[in-house]
Design an enzyme around this catalytic site. Structure first.
Site, PDB file in Angstrom:
ATOM      1  N   LYS A   1     -52.102  39.313  -3.948  1.00  0.00           N
ATOM      2  CA  LYS A   1     -51.976  38.167  -4.827  1.00  0.00           C
ATOM      3  C   LYS A   1     -50.495  37.823  -5.021  1.00  0.00           C
ATOM      4  O   LYS A   1     -50.113  36.674  -5.103  1.00  0.00           O
ATOM      5  CB  LYS A   1     -52.581  38.540  -6.184  1.00  0.00           C
ATOM      6  N   ARG A   2     -49.697  38.879  -5.078  1.00  0.00           N
ATOM      7  CA  ARG A   2     -48.258  38.686  -5.278  1.00  0.00           C
ATOM      8  C   ARG A   2     -47.631  37.920  -4.106  1.00  0.00           C
ATOM      9  O   ARG A   2     -46.789  37.058  -4.301  1.00  0.00           O
ATOM     10  CB  ARG A   2     -47.553  40.036  -5.469  1.00  0.00           C
TER      11      ARG A   2
END
Ligand code: GLU
Length: 507
Positions: free
Chosen positions: A264-265
């Site tokens: 997600k980062r």
């Protein structure tokens, strides 16, 4: 007789669906369709501590958007329900008890404090987080270390306990993965996993095996992150149902981002989606962007996911769902990690937009235009505009930029592109053009272009130098498809009006 193929996607409803999750769905779905089998979605919600409101609905909404509808699920019904593990709670204990009777599992009465003490006491620099395993179990409070009577007393008194698997020592556990081939594990390295928790809920390990059995799953496909759990599951199959009953397994490769496993980062850092659809974490309010909202077509999304770890052995990259069903095979799924490339993802979407009919793009484009304040758009005109500009769009929102000007006259013009070369001759040309266009018998590309060029020639002007101001008049900037195509869609009145407006502005 061959057993009917039955596969399952077994998500835990803990948040939005990541690319990898949807790819697991897709490969399950394709395999089921390819083999005339059933595709089941089972909600694995036995870890109530990780339950996240809305996550289950999100999963089904995503599958619907992708067009990957299951045959059986909480929402679709089916003969093997309930399809939510929390509703099957009562069915698991008997298997855990059976394991205890057969000597493959045991009751453990250790309190959280006991466990913490064990970790502290056995911690070494080589082994910073000691596990509850064969080397430790006899030092703990469980039905192996306590006498039969002590155990009975504790149970009768209703003492909180869990049931753990008794992992054998020095046993090699093997299975054949459909993608990786022969895989083996040393049982001594695996801890005595909890099978049934103190609240009577099974853990994932017990529930997944029991349900794959009860739901007659023939093939279990999941992400590579589950490979380390395989030895526990294999033993449970062996102890409870027999290894000949075990589904065939395949563990899909990781999806890699710019630096290791796609996260997600990475998405936040590089500005690309990693979730299928927008997901808002109900606890933090944090929004993770989705492919859908970013403007991907579901057909393109599926296509690009299919190719993240699989190909049909040729150079072919664009596949419809039907082609994927026909071509998909597990032996062409790669075992190495698949690299996600956002530019390539956009290329897939671009190709899909290009080959889509304007009619099928219309509603998506219409809602984006509406979100930008452009309402009440005539459908025929919109479809004509879509057809004209779709080759220029990678993502659906690109349409707003590419065709918004059809529906609202430019409020600003790139006059810098016109002013320096604007002169009396050009002004006269456009005045004449207006008169000509007002009277043109037909309003089509050939007529408009011919008349434009004839007037230019009659005035000794180069059409090339007039085309740019004309474009700026109609569009506002130096972009867009052919000017005469634009004029045709805009219609006579609007075209003339826009010419007038810029001339006035330049004066
Ligand atoms: N519940 C597991 C998950 O969340 C399923 C793993 C499996 O398919 O066995 O992914």
């Amino acid at each position: 007789m061959e057993k009917k193929v039955r596969v399952r996607f077994a998500p835990s409803p803990t948040g939005g669906l990541h690319l990898g999750g949807v790819r697991t769905v897709l490969y399950n779905y394709l395999f089921a369709r390819r083999h005339g089998g059933d595709f089941i979605v089972r909600i694995e919600d036995t870890d109530q501590g990780r339950f996240v409101a809305g996550a289950e609905e999100y999963i089904f909404d995503t599958l619907r958007w992708c067009g990957l509808e299951p045959d059986e699920s909480v929402q679709h019904g089916g003969a093997f329900g309930p399809y939510r593990q929390s509703e099957r709670k009562e069915s698991y204990r008997q298997y855990a008890e059976q394991l205890i009777r057969d000597g493959y599992a045991y009751y453990a009465f250790d309190t959280p404090e006991d466990l913490e003490k064990m970790r502290q006491e056995n911690k070494t620099s080589e082994n910073p987080s000691p596990q509850y395993d064969h080397s430790i179990r006899m030092k703990m409070r469980n039905s192996l270390s306590l006498s039969v009577d002590e155990t009975k007393q504790l149970l009768d008194a209703g003492t909180r306990h869990v049931i753990r698997i008794k992992m054998p020592e020095h046993e090699t556990i093997r299975f054949t993965d459909m993608i990786r081939g022969e895989v083996s594990f040393d049982s001594s390295t695996v801890d005595d996993k909890v099978l049934l928790k103190a609240d009577g809920m099974p853990t994932y390990h017990l529930a997944v095996v029991v349900d794959d059995h009860l739901m007659q799953i023939t093939h279990a496909f999941r992400g590579e992150e589950w490979l380390p759990s395989a030895p526990v599951h294999i033993l449970l199959w062996k102890y409870l149902f027999g290894l000949d009953q075990m589904p065939q397994w395949a563990h899909f490769p990781l999806i890699l981002g710019p630096s290791g496993k796609l996260s997600k980062r990475d998405g936040a850092k590089y500005g690309f989606p990693v979730f299928a659809m927008n997901w808002t974490d109900p606890k933090t309010g944090e929004l993770t962007e989705g492919f859908k909202e970013k403007g991907f077509l579901p057909e393109a999304f599926i296509n690009l996911l299919a190719l993240l770890g699989w190909n049909d052995g040729t150079e072919k990259e664009l596949f419809t769902r039907e082609e994927l069903i026909e071509k998909f095979s597990m032996d062409r799924v790669h075992s190495a990690g698949a690299k996600f490339d956002y530019e390539k993802a956009k290329w897939f979407n671009h190709e899909w937009i290009k080959q889509s009919e304007a009619g099928s793009l219309e509603s998506g484009v219409r809602s984006l235009l509406a979100a930008n304040g452009l309402d009440n758009i005539n459908s025929e005109q919109l479809q004509q505009a879509i057809t004209l500009v779709k080759d220029r769009c990678n993502l659906l929102p690109d349409f707003v930029q590419q065709l918004g000007f059809f529906f609202v006259a430019p409020a600003q013009w790139d006059t810098d592109a016109v002013k320096p070369k604007w002169n009396e001759a050009k002004k006269l040309f456009f005045a004449e053009l207006i008169r000509n266009y007002e009277l043109a018998a037909v309003w089509d590309v050939v007529t408009l272009e011919n008349n434009f060029k004839e007037i230019a020639a009659a005035n000794d002007l180069k059409p090339g130098e007039l085309m740019l101001p004309f474009r700026i008049m109609l569009v506002g900037g130096k972009f867009g498809p052919g000017v005469f195509d634009i004029a045709v869609i805009l219609g006579r009145e609007e075209t003339i009006e826009r010419i007038h407006k810029l001339i006035k502005n330049l004066n």
